[in-house]
Structures are given as structure tokens and as C-alpha cells.
Design a protein around this motif. Structure first.
Motif, PDB file in Angstrom:
ATOM      1  N   ALA A   9       0.758  -1.250   0.155  1.00 32.14           N
ATOM      2  CA  ALA A   9       0.066   0.116  -0.030  1.00 32.14           C
ATOM      3  C   ALA A   9       0.677   1.418  -0.157  1.00 32.14           C
ATOM      4  CB  ALA A   9      -0.944  -0.084   1.158  1.00 32.14           C
ATOM      5  N   VAL A  10       2.116   1.338   0.026  1.00 29.83           N
ATOM      6  CA  VAL A  10       3.224   2.477  -0.084  1.00 29.83           C
ATOM      7  C   VAL A  10       2.840   3.321  -1.601  1.00 29.83           C
ATOM      8  CG1 VAL A  10       5.482   3.163   0.030  1.00 29.83           C
ATOM      9  CG2 VAL A  10       4.661   1.394   1.786  1.00 29.83           C
ATOM     10  N   PRO A  11       2.563   4.356  -1.159  1.00 26.78           N
ATOM     11  CA  PRO A  11       2.188   5.263  -2.420  1.00 26.78           C
ATOM     12  C   PRO A  11       3.279   5.640  -3.166  1.00 26.78           C
ATOM     13  CG  PRO A  11       2.123   6.488  -0.425  1.00 26.78           C
ATOM     14  CD  PRO A  11       2.196   5.062  -0.016  1.00 26.78           C
ATOM     15  N   ALA A  12       3.252   6.003  -4.344  1.00 28.50           N
ATOM     16  CA  ALA A  12       4.448   6.120  -5.319  1.00 28.50           C
ATOM     17  C   ALA A  12       5.394   7.202  -4.925  1.00 28.50           C
ATOM     18  CB  ALA A  12       3.891   6.648  -6.583  1.00 28.50           C
ATOM     19  N   TRP A  13       4.740   8.528  -4.076  1.00 27.37           N
ATOM     20  CA  TRP A  13       5.712   9.405  -3.554  1.00 27.37           C
ATOM     21  C   TRP A  13       6.632   8.880  -2.490  1.00 27.37           C
ATOM     22  CZ3 TRP A  13       5.416  10.989   1.418  1.00 27.37           C
ATOM     23  CH2 TRP A  13       4.157  10.622   2.048  1.00 27.37           C
ATOM     24  N   THR A  68       7.369   5.480  -2.182  1.00 26.96           N
ATOM     25  CA  THR A  68       8.180   4.597  -2.986  1.00 26.96           C
ATOM     26  C   THR A  68       9.421   5.484  -3.503  1.00 26.96           C
ATOM     27  OG1 THR A  68       6.696   3.359  -2.999  1.00 26.96           O
ATOM     28  CG2 THR A  68       8.625   2.707  -4.521  1.00 26.96           C
ATOM     29  N   ALA A  69       9.108   6.655  -4.077  1.00 25.93           N
ATOM     30  CA  ALA A  69      10.398   7.411  -4.734  1.00 25.93           C
ATOM     31  C   ALA A  69      11.111   7.899  -3.544  1.00 25.93           C
ATOM     32  CB  ALA A  69       9.540   8.670  -5.413  1.00 25.93           C
ATOM     33  N   GLY A  70      10.821   8.190  -2.526  1.00 25.47           N
ATOM     34  CA  GLY A  70      11.603   8.589  -1.174  1.00 25.47           C
ATOM     35  C   GLY A  70      12.473   7.485  -1.017  1.00 25.47           C
ATOM     36  N   TRP A  71      11.980   6.350  -1.052  1.00 25.08           N
ATOM     37  CA  TRP A  71      12.792   5.219  -0.605  1.00 25.08           C
ATOM     38  C   TRP A  71      13.884   4.853  -1.652  1.00 25.08           C
ATOM     39  CZ3 TRP A  71      10.571  -0.459  -0.241  1.00 25.08           C
ATOM     40  CH2 TRP A  71      11.429  -1.528   0.326  1.00 25.08           C
ATOM     41  N   ALA A  72      13.624   5.131  -3.065  1.00 22.62           N
ATOM     42  CA  ALA A  72      14.358   4.907  -4.093  1.00 22.62           C
ATOM     43  C   ALA A  72      15.488   5.887  -4.076  1.00 22.62           C
ATOM     44  CB  ALA A  72      13.730   5.082  -5.348  1.00 22.62           C
ATOM     45  N   PHE A  73      14.979   7.274  -3.788  1.00 20.89           N
ATOM     46  CA  PHE A  73      16.227   8.163  -3.567  1.00 20.89           C
ATOM     47  C   PHE A  73      17.286   7.896  -2.271  1.00 20.89           C
ATOM     48  CE2 PHE A  73      13.720  11.024  -6.358  1.00 20.89           C
ATOM     49  CZ  PHE A  73      14.748  11.475  -7.306  1.00 20.89           C
ATOM     50  N   GLY A  74      16.500   7.615  -1.281  1.00 16.07           N
ATOM     51  CA  GLY A  74      17.362   7.120  -0.093  1.00 16.07           C
ATOM     52  C   GLY A  74      18.401   6.002  -0.447  1.00 16.07           C
ATOM     53  N   VAL A  75      17.887   5.014  -1.237  1.00 14.89           N
ATOM     54  CA  VAL A  75      18.785   3.760  -1.460  1.00 14.89           C
ATOM     55  C   VAL A  75      19.758   4.096  -2.427  1.00 14.89           C
ATOM     56  CG1 VAL A  75      18.823   1.666  -2.619  1.00 14.89           C
ATOM     57  CG2 VAL A  75      17.092   1.930  -0.650  1.00 14.89           C
TER      58      VAL A  75
END
Length: 159
Positions: free
Chosen positions: A69-73, A75-82
């Protein structure tokens, strides 16, 4: 005949631009790359194998549903973090001043995902003391890597 490039630092010291990096740059760079590679593996497996990977990691159905259920915004934060952290580690090893930007983006991504998790209560198993300690470690490492990269840029170790 080649001429050496000579730079004068803000404190008046003269540098040839070819000074050796301090030993700790290599230690921090390699350790940060290994640490961040674990996060990149987890991110990739969560997105490539989803429920199957999460269940293999011992996650319950409520945790799997929460991740789904994690929204795209967020998930984008997670992607930038990683991926910002991976880039920062590689750029640090390359002695690039852009490591600061990459670690800054990584920390911003961590903050975005933190905002999501604070506003959308995760299941109890995600909020266990061990999980919380690990989440705080992620935040601390991201901040410390940015501070370290800033210090290395200020000392003109990063070009």
C-alpha cells in the motif's frame, strides 16, 4: 611538458590537486558501499519479488499488505534514499565532490519515507524495538555520511 595544476585553498594553503586521500576515506567509502548495497538489495528484491521476498524474510501478511500500500511518492523517497546512497558511496570512492549531492538526496529520501511511515502506522512487527533501532541506524548513517562528505569537500579531498 605537462604543468601541475596549483590551487590555493580558502585558508591560503597551496595544493597541487594530486594529494593523497586520507586512509579513512577508503574505509568509509568501502564500508558505506557495503552498508548501502544491503539496502539496495532489499529495495530491489522488495520490488522485483514483492510478496514472495517479504514472506521469505519472515514478514507477516499485515506487513506484506502494508508494503503493497506504500504510495508512489513514498516509494520514490525510498528509491532516492537507496540509490542516492549507492551513488554517494561510489562518488566518495572516486573522490568526487558530487558525493555530497548524492548523500544529500539520499538523506532527503530517508526523510520522505520517514514522513510516510509516521503518518501511516505500520504493523506492530515493523515497529518492534529491534526494527525501530535499525530504522534509526539507517537515518543516523545517512546523516553521518553526508556530514563526512561535506567535511572531505571542505578539506578539498573531494574534487
Amino acid at each position: 611538458m605537462e604543468q601541475a595544476v596549483v590551487d590555493q585553498g580558502p585558508d591560503g594553503t597551496v595544493s597541487s590537486g594530486s594529494e593523497r586521500a586520507p586512509w579513512h576515506l577508503w574505509v568509509v567509502g568501502v564500508l558505506s558501499l557495503l552498508w548501502n548495497a544491503m539496502g539496495a538489495f532489499d529495495y530491489s528484491m522488495t520490488h522485483l519479488r514483492g510478496d514472495e521476498y517479504l514472506r521469505q524474510m519472515g514478514m507477516s501478511d499485515d506487513v506484506v499488505a502494508w508494503f503493497a500500500a506504500v504510495p508512489a511518492w513514498a516509494t520514490a523517497g525510498w528509491a532516492f534514499g537507496v540509490w542516492g546512497a549507492i551513488a554517494g558511496s561510489l562518488l566518495l570512492l572516486a573522490r568526487s565532490r558530487h558525493a555530497v549531492t548524492a548523500f544529500g538526496l539520499s538523506l532527503a529520501g530517508v526523510v520522505v519515507m520517514t514522513i510516510y511511515t509516521l503518518g501511516h502506522a505500520a504493523p506492530d512487527s515493523v515497529n518492534s524495538p529491534g526494527a525501530q533501532a535499525f530504522n534509526w541506524a539507517i537515518k543516523a548513517v545517512a546523516l553521518l555520511l553526508l556530514i563526512y562528505a561535506l567535511a572531505m569537500r571542505r578539506r578539498e579531498v573531494l574534487r
